[in-house]
Design an enzyme around this catalytic site. Structure first.
Site, PDB file in Angstrom:
ATOM      1  N   GLU A 208     -11.995  -3.766  71.495  1.00 41.04           N
ATOM      2  CA  GLU A 208     -12.267  -2.788  72.546  1.00 41.04           C
ATOM      3  C   GLU A 208     -13.400  -1.860  72.134  1.00 41.04           C
ATOM      4  O   GLU A 208     -14.152  -1.371  72.979  1.00 41.04           O
ATOM      5  CB  GLU A 208     -11.003  -1.981  72.871  1.00 41.04           C
ATOM      6  CG  GLU A 208     -11.126  -1.171  74.156  1.00 41.04           C
ATOM      7  CD  GLU A 208      -9.809  -0.575  74.608  1.00 41.04           C
ATOM      8  OE1 GLU A 208      -9.181  -1.140  75.518  1.00 41.04           O
ATOM      9  OE2 GLU A 208      -9.403   0.467  74.041  1.00 41.04           O
TER      10      GLU A 208
ATOM     11  N   HIS B  15       2.356 -21.571  57.868  1.00 46.05           N
ATOM     12  CA  HIS B  15       3.087 -22.657  58.515  1.00 46.05           C
ATOM     13  C   HIS B  15       2.717 -22.770  59.992  1.00 46.05           C
ATOM     14  O   HIS B  15       3.446 -23.398  60.762  1.00 46.05           O
ATOM     15  CB  HIS B  15       4.589 -22.434  58.344  1.00 46.05           C
ATOM     16  CG  HIS B  15       5.012 -22.428  56.910  1.00 46.05           C
ATOM     17  ND1 HIS B  15       5.389 -23.571  56.232  1.00 46.05           N
ATOM     18  CD2 HIS B  15       5.067 -21.415  56.003  1.00 46.05           C
ATOM     19  CE1 HIS B  15       5.690 -23.254  54.980  1.00 46.05           C
ATOM     20  NE2 HIS B  15       5.497 -21.958  54.815  1.00 46.05           N
TER      21      HIS B  15
ATOM     22  N   LYS C 233      -9.050  -3.474  86.706  1.00 48.48           N
ATOM     23  CA  LYS C 233      -8.113  -2.489  87.244  1.00 48.48           C
ATOM     24  C   LYS C 233      -8.419  -2.185  88.704  1.00 48.48           C
ATOM     25  O   LYS C 233      -7.509  -2.077  89.539  1.00 48.48           O
ATOM     26  CB  LYS C 233      -8.165  -1.208  86.404  1.00 48.48           C
ATOM     27  CG  LYS C 233      -7.474  -1.338  85.061  1.00 48.48           C
ATOM     28  CD  LYS C 233      -7.822  -0.255  84.069  1.00 48.48           C
ATOM     29  CE  LYS C 233      -7.761   1.141  84.574  1.00 48.48           C
ATOM     30  NZ  LYS C 233      -7.970   2.139  83.494  1.00 48.48           N
TER      31      LYS C 233
END
Length: 540
Positions: free
Chosen positions: A350, A381, A503
């Site tokens: 960001e 793993h 947004k």
């Protein structure tokens, strides 16, 4: 001058061509690695931490040129401007004074204001921790729910989890961020409203996700018997917009202030960290701040050649802009640091996921790498196969805590052994000739599958013990690394305009989901079809 016209950049391009095929295993070979050893030359202490840079694809000349690049790009000047409270966030016309939140110098910007707010936090935290602050039925608080998103969630959640071993066992801390109701619903299954305190954290107090969850939580309290005039015993707000907090229904005395000169992803040191202070206590919170201040002093005072944030940032640029690495991995070999990679995702991407320079022109070079990670040994793993044998080079920051914070001390040598062995294996690799010996007679066809390219770069950060102070230093290290890289790339790490467009369109789509019909001219055909499918499902 633009980045690519800086003399140090041009010199680094030539140097890269000379060094790009050099092998780390050759640099570490006994005949080449004489005293002072490579590890001794490239291990740097600072702020209570130490970083071993020796397994990176750099030599002394690389570091000399990278440090010169930092000087040419004005890293020192921008660092000093930030600490002085100058406008370093030009698109919003703001300072970036997260460092003032942990400064001890009375002459630091906003020192009196910061100290007063922290004292208010401490008084409240002590009341909650001691049981003198009670819920509406007189029961002590045993659950704290922090509602926020982004910087109002990731930092506090990461720290509370990391410092669980010094937190009070009397209070459980929960974090809710997602607007998906499942996030809040799962927490509400675990808590009793009579014993629950909600901390609503939003700079504007208008954030969609946060306010949706806050309203649902308020309704939950009332539905379970809490009188509306008693909600003040269960809700506090943290915001730069106190009027909006009071408008929501939180008592004015229960409002803690944050400021517009602190960005969300840099804000855990402020009242945004109230959940941290309640969990670990004001004294330990002060230690967290002290550790960050240790790293602040190191960043300001250490020469660039021995400066951890500077070197961490420059080495990241070396791989991103010269080797062309698309991502970098953070691998804390500490379950306590489970949420550090997700915290750093926001801090790094960001901040530095930008294409516009400070002057408004567009960059012609890569900026932020994709940041990702998982605690060790889990990652071994899952994705270490790709790191060892895939064709893509992914630089790695290993983080090793040398002493355990838990009673199962016999596990710790195994954990550290895995961390150090992975860095060694990634560096050394395994040649085809070595693989043939491992495969054994008659298994020639297996040998290529047992080879490891090696020469994979890693940095190992060493933390003696995970305490509030060392954690504070570690977080501040990465904060300052971001500034170093942003300065070299000539971008603004303190805004986040990239979150806005989605947004804005999200509000339009939300309205369409409940509308009688959707105008196909409002959206592209794909989005229109998605809305129609969702509308049909929501009506069922």
């Amino acid at each position: 001058m633009t980045l690519k016209s800086l003399p140090a950049w041009t010199a680094l391009q030539s140097h890269f061509e000379q060094i790009r095929h050099a092998r780390l295993r050759d640099w570490f070979a006994p005949e080449n690695d004489r005293a002072p050893t490579r590890a001794e030359r490239f291990t740097i202490p600072g702020g209570g931490l130490a970083a071993d840079f020796s397994k990176n694809r750099i030599d002394d000349e690389t570091l000399r040129l990278l440090v010169q690049l930092a000087r040419d790009a004005g890293v020192e000047a921008r660092r000093d401007a930030m600490f002085a409270g100058e406008i370093v966030n030009p698109t919003e016309g703001r300072a970036a004074l997260h460092t003032a939140l942990r400064a001890t110098d009375p002459q630091a910007p906003f020192h009196a204001q910061v100290s007063a707010e922290r004292a208010k936090m401490a008084t409240f935290a002590r009341a909650v921790r001691s049981g003198t602050w009670t819920g509406y039925t007189g029961k002590r608080i045993r659950h704290v729910i922090n509602i926020g998103i982004g910087g109002s969630d990731l930092g506090p959640k990461m720290v509370v989890h990391a410092l669980h071993h010094v937190a009070t066992p009397e209070i459980s801390t929960h974090f809710v961020s997602n607007v998906d109701g499942a996030d809040l619903a799962r927490v509400l299954e675990q808590v009793d409203p009579e014993e629950t305190l909600a901390i609503i954290v939003s700079k504007t107090f208008t954030t969609l996700e946060t306010m949706t969850n806050a309203r649902s939580l308020r309704d939950w309290f009332v539905a379970r018997g809490c009188p509306e005039d008693a909600l003040a015993k269960h809700f506090v707000g943290v915001s730069a917009n106190p009027a909006e907090v009071v408008k929501f229904g939180i008592a004015a005395d229960n409002v803690f202030e944050m400021w517009d000169w602190v960005g969300g992803r840099y804000s855990l040191w402020s009242a945004v960290g109230l959940s941290i202070m309640i969990a670990i206590g004001p004294e330990q919170f002060d230690e967290l701040l002290a550790g960050a201040n240790d790293m602040d002093r190191h960043f300001r005072e250490a020469p660039l050649e021995r400066n951890l944030p500077v070197l961490l940032g420059l080495i990241g640029i070396w791989y991103r802009n010269f080797f062309g690495s698309q991502s970098y991995l953070v691998a804390p070999y500490s379950e306590a640091l489970h949420y550090l990679p997700s915290y750093l995702q926001q801090l790094e991407m960001e901040s530095n996921g930008k294409s516009a320079r400070l002057d408004g022109t567009f960059v012609d070079y890569p900026t932020s790498a994709v940041t990702w990670g998982e605690p060790g040994t889990n990652g071994q793993h899952a994705f270490f196969q790709m790191l060892h044998q895939g064709p893509t080079i992914v630089p790695i920051d290993f983080i090793a805590v040398l002493t355990p914070e838990h009673p199962l001390a016999s596990h710790h040598p195994k954990l550290l052994a895995n961390c150090f062995a992975q860095s060694e294996a990634l560096m050394l690799g395994r040649t085809l000739e070595e693989a043939r010996k491992v495969a054994g007679p008659g298994k020639e066809a297996l040998a290529p599958h047992l080879t490891f390219p090696g020469n994979r770069p890693t940095t190992t950060l060493l933390v003696d013990a995970l305490t509030p102070r060392t954690l504070g230093a570690l977080i501040a290290l990465y904060e300052h690394k971001v500034l170093v890289q942003a300065t070299v790339w000539d971008i603004n790490p303190f805004d986040q305009w990239g979150v806005e467009l989605g947004k804005i369109l999200g509000k339009v789509v939300e309205a369409d989901l409940s509308a009688e019909s959707v105008d196909p001219a409002k959206h592209d055909s794909s989005t229109t079809a998605l809305i129609e499918r969702a509308r049909a499902a929501l009506k069922r």
